[in-house]
Structure formats: C-alpha cells, structure tokens
Design an enzyme around this catalytic site. Sequence first.
Site, mmCIF file in Angstrom:
data_model
loop_
_atom_site.group_PDB
_atom_site.id
_atom_site.type_symbol
_atom_site.label_atom_id
_atom_site.label_comp_id
_atom_site.label_asym_id
_atom_site.label_seq_id
_atom_site.Cartn_x
_atom_site.Cartn_y
_atom_site.Cartn_z
ATOM 1 N N PHE A 52 0.704 -1.154 0.006
ATOM 2 C CA PHE A 52 0.038 0.037 0.030
ATOM 3 C C PHE A 52 0.946 1.332 -0.079
ATOM 4 O O PHE A 52 1.733 1.540 0.917
ATOM 5 C CB PHE A 52 -0.873 -0.109 1.118
ATOM 6 C CG PHE A 52 -2.064 -0.770 0.919
ATOM 7 C CD1 PHE A 52 -2.181 -2.057 0.671
ATOM 8 C CD2 PHE A 52 -3.360 -0.226 1.379
ATOM 9 C CE1 PHE A 52 -3.095 -2.946 0.388
ATOM 10 C CE2 PHE A 52 -4.616 -1.098 1.219
ATOM 11 C CZ PHE A 52 -4.657 -2.357 0.683
ATOM 12 N N HIS A 77 -4.110 -10.076 8.787
ATOM 13 C CA HIS A 77 -2.683 -10.524 8.639
ATOM 14 C C HIS A 77 -2.573 -12.230 8.961
ATOM 15 O O HIS A 77 -2.873 -12.258 10.272
ATOM 16 C CB HIS A 77 -1.757 -9.725 9.273
ATOM 17 C CG HIS A 77 -0.266 -10.269 8.905
ATOM 18 N ND1 HIS A 77 0.285 -10.508 7.913
ATOM 19 C CD2 HIS A 77 0.605 -10.637 10.044
ATOM 20 C CE1 HIS A 77 1.569 -11.194 8.012
ATOM 21 N NE2 HIS A 77 1.639 -11.229 9.489
ATOM 22 N N GLN A 105 3.420 -18.698 9.331
ATOM 23 C CA GLN A 105 3.599 -20.027 9.845
ATOM 24 C C GLN A 105 4.545 -20.871 9.490
ATOM 25 O O GLN A 105 5.322 -21.325 10.208
ATOM 26 C CB GLN A 105 2.222 -20.901 9.432
ATOM 27 C CG GLN A 105 2.254 -21.677 8.185
ATOM 28 C CD GLN A 105 1.584 -20.601 6.956
ATOM 29 O OE1 GLN A 105 1.729 -19.299 7.395
ATOM 30 N NE2 GLN A 105 2.073 -20.934 5.796
ATOM 31 N N ASP A 162 0.062 1.233 8.163
ATOM 32 C CA ASP A 162 0.749 2.316 8.047
ATOM 33 C C ASP A 162 2.028 2.282 7.200
ATOM 34 O O ASP A 162 1.620 1.353 6.197
ATOM 35 C CB ASP A 162 1.347 2.650 9.511
ATOM 36 C CG ASP A 162 2.524 1.588 10.098
ATOM 37 O OD1 ASP A 162 2.846 0.827 9.273
ATOM 38 O OD2 ASP A 162 2.872 1.837 11.037
HETATM 39 O O1 0FX Z 1 -2.619 -14.975 0.511
HETATM 40 P P1 0FX Z 1 -1.386 -15.870 1.180
HETATM 41 O O2 0FX Z 1 -2.111 -16.754 2.317
HETATM 42 O O3 0FX Z 1 -0.738 -14.688 2.272
HETATM 43 C C1 0FX Z 1 0.687 -14.021 1.690
HETATM 44 C C2 0FX Z 1 1.527 -13.692 2.998
HETATM 45 O O4 0FX Z 1 1.779 -14.844 3.714
HETATM 46 C C3 0FX Z 1 0.906 -12.811 4.016
HETATM 47 O O5 0FX Z 1 1.700 -12.248 4.786
HETATM 48 C C4 0FX Z 1 0.509 -11.507 3.270
HETATM 49 N N1 0FX Z 1 -0.032 -10.373 3.979
HETATM 50 C C5 0FX Z 1 -0.395 -11.858 2.070
HETATM 51 C C6 0FX Z 1 -0.852 -10.801 1.195
HETATM 52 O O6 0FX Z 1 0.119 -12.743 1.161
HETATM 53 O O7 0FX Z 1 -0.637 -16.483 0.255
HETATM 54 P P2 0FX Z 1 -0.711 -17.536 -0.736
HETATM 55 O O8 0FX Z 1 -2.056 -17.876 -1.146
HETATM 56 O O9 0FX Z 1 0.367 -17.297 -1.941
HETATM 57 O O10 0FX Z 1 0.221 -18.678 -0.043
HETATM 58 C C7 0FX Z 1 -0.452 -19.526 0.969
HETATM 59 C C8 0FX Z 1 0.297 -20.415 1.776
HETATM 60 O O11 0FX Z 1 0.724 -21.425 0.849
HETATM 61 C C9 0FX Z 1 1.652 -19.852 2.322
HETATM 62 O O12 0FX Z 1 1.416 -19.361 3.588
HETATM 63 C C10 0FX Z 1 2.712 -20.916 2.183
HETATM 64 C C11 0FX Z 1 2.213 -21.888 1.240
HETATM 65 N N2 0FX Z 1 2.846 -21.791 -0.046
HETATM 66 C C12 0FX Z 1 2.554 -20.938 -1.189
HETATM 67 C C13 0FX Z 1 3.387 -20.702 -2.568
HETATM 68 C C14 0FX Z 1 2.894 -19.673 -3.222
HETATM 69 C C15 0FX Z 1 3.949 -22.502 -0.148
HETATM 70 O O13 0FX Z 1 4.325 -23.190 0.615
HETATM 71 N N3 0FX Z 1 4.820 -22.291 -1.325
HETATM 72 C C16 0FX Z 1 4.507 -21.433 -2.446
HETATM 73 O O14 0FX Z 1 5.261 -21.553 -3.517
#
Ligand code: 0FX
Length: 247
Positions: free
Chosen positions: A82, A96, A109, A127
């Site tokens: 942002f 978050h 995690q 912020d």
């Molecule tokens: O949407 P999101 O769950 O969250 C992420 C950040 O962790 C978070 O701090 C931030 N505020 C948000 C905007 O973006 O991310 P995701 O859907 O890409 O990933 C979900 C989970 O999947 C992640 O916690 C770990 C796992 N993952 C994801 C990817 C892309 C993996 O283990 N390996 C990967 O390559």
Amino acid sequence: FNNILVISDNAYLCRKLENILTEKLSPEQRVNFSISPFSDINDFNESIKSEVMILDLKKEIDINFIIEHYDLVLSIHCKQFFPNILVQKIKCINIHPGYNPINRGWYPQVFSIQNNLPVGATIHEIDEELDHGPIIDRDFVKKESYDTSGSLYDKILEKEIDLFNKNIDSILNNTYKTILPENEGNLFLKKDFNKLCKIDLKEETTAGKFIDKLRALSHKNFKNAYYIDPENGEKIFISLTFKRQND
Ligand code: 0FX
C-alpha cells in the site's frame, strides 16, 4: 464508513468474508471488491457474488480512484504494497495471517515453525511499514509438534475469519480501539523463504531442527524444500506428512 473497498488476492478468504461483510452492511453502506493485476480474475468470479475490479497500486490513476471513491479499504491478503499516499489519505485495515509483531511479513506459519515462534492472526490499521500499524485485534493459534505449514495455515485462516466476525461491526462503525505493537518484532520476506527452501546436504544439525525445517516447508502440493541431486544437479523436492498414533 460508507464506501468500503475490499482489496484481495485470496479467493477463499474473500468468499468467506464477503458473506459476513454483506450481512453487516447498513442501507447507507456499500462494498466493492478488487484484486491485483496478477491475480486470476476467474478464481474470484467463481468464488464471490460481487463484481470484481482489477486495481494496480503502482498506478497513480488507480490510487486516485480509490481515494476519490472510498473511505475504508480492507486488505484481505492483498499482495500489493500500500503506497504511503493511500494509507495517509484513507483508513486502510489489513487482516494478516500472523500474530503482530511476532510474525510480520511473508508466510508467517513457515517462520513460526522454523524459528519456534508463536503464531496467530491480526487485524490492524495499515501504516507505512509492512504489517506494522496499530492493532485492532489479534489472537494466537495452537501449534503442535506435528503441524506442517499446510495444517497450521488452515488453522490461521479459521482464526482470521473468527477475528473478522468479532470485529467487523466496530470496524464498519469506526468505534474500534487500537493498541500499538510492543516492539518491531520479526519481519520475514519472500527472499528468506526462498533461501530456506534450499537444503544443504552437508549441513549438520539435530533431528528435531531438521524435522522442523521440513515441516515448515511442507504445504499441500507446493514444491518448497529441495536438495540438488549430487549425480545430475537436478532439484529434488521433499515434503513431510505426519500420522498420529490413532490416525
Ligand atoms: O494469501 P496468502 O495466504 O498470504 C501471503 C503472505 O503470507 C501474507 O503475509 C500476506 N499478508 C499476504 C498478502 O500474502 O498467500 P498464498 O495464498 O500465496 O500462500 C498461502 C500459503 O501457501 C503460504 O502461507 C505458504 C504456502 N505456499 C505458497 C506458495 C506460493 C508455499 O508453501 N509455497 C509456495 O510456493
């Protein structure tokens, strides 16, 4: 707040929170949904009932559009940073998947398992710094010795939905209270995750630490932890599954 914009890159969470949010709106309030240019709009069109816009927070025209049309922005796992002008002009609130300030930044995690830190979820005002602003509410989730990134992430999502449910009235009515984070805490970035994924076959460690590293990197079908095959230089991916005695 009457004109609310949700900005997200997580279709599952958006679907869950859309239901809660739309039920709570008074007749004067309206909510619109938007995603980042790199997100798959089809995922969102299949998941949520509202129409979805694409907004690029790197473009001045999109930022000005938000500032002109909305008085509250809810960030639901939005992967765009942002810009300062946006957070200074409009109330922006983030949900978050980590307990601030202990787990600021990327994949909380994962770093909570790797570094033996507590984890949870937080709702906070945005912020100028990442996952840093005044805290509206936060709570821990229980982490077991056999949790992987995948199983712990699922618990955190449920906690985020609980916190959203609990705080949405006071957010929409602008009656919530905040507390300041106790300190700067920990901030982990995508590059820290990428570094963690590479396993050095010559590294010496304890069995406990090695299991922790592998479970921190085990998440459903993602190819995270890997070593380089000494024979042919190929990347070989590893992930763990756990079974309890009575499973
Ligand atoms: O949407 P999101 O769950 O969250 C992420 C950040 O962790 C978070 O701090 C931030 N505020 C948000 C905007 O973006 O991310 P995701 O859907 O890409 O990933 C979900 C989970 O999947 C992640 O916690 C770990 C796992 N993952 C994801 C990817 C892309 C993996 O283990 N390996 C990967 O390559």
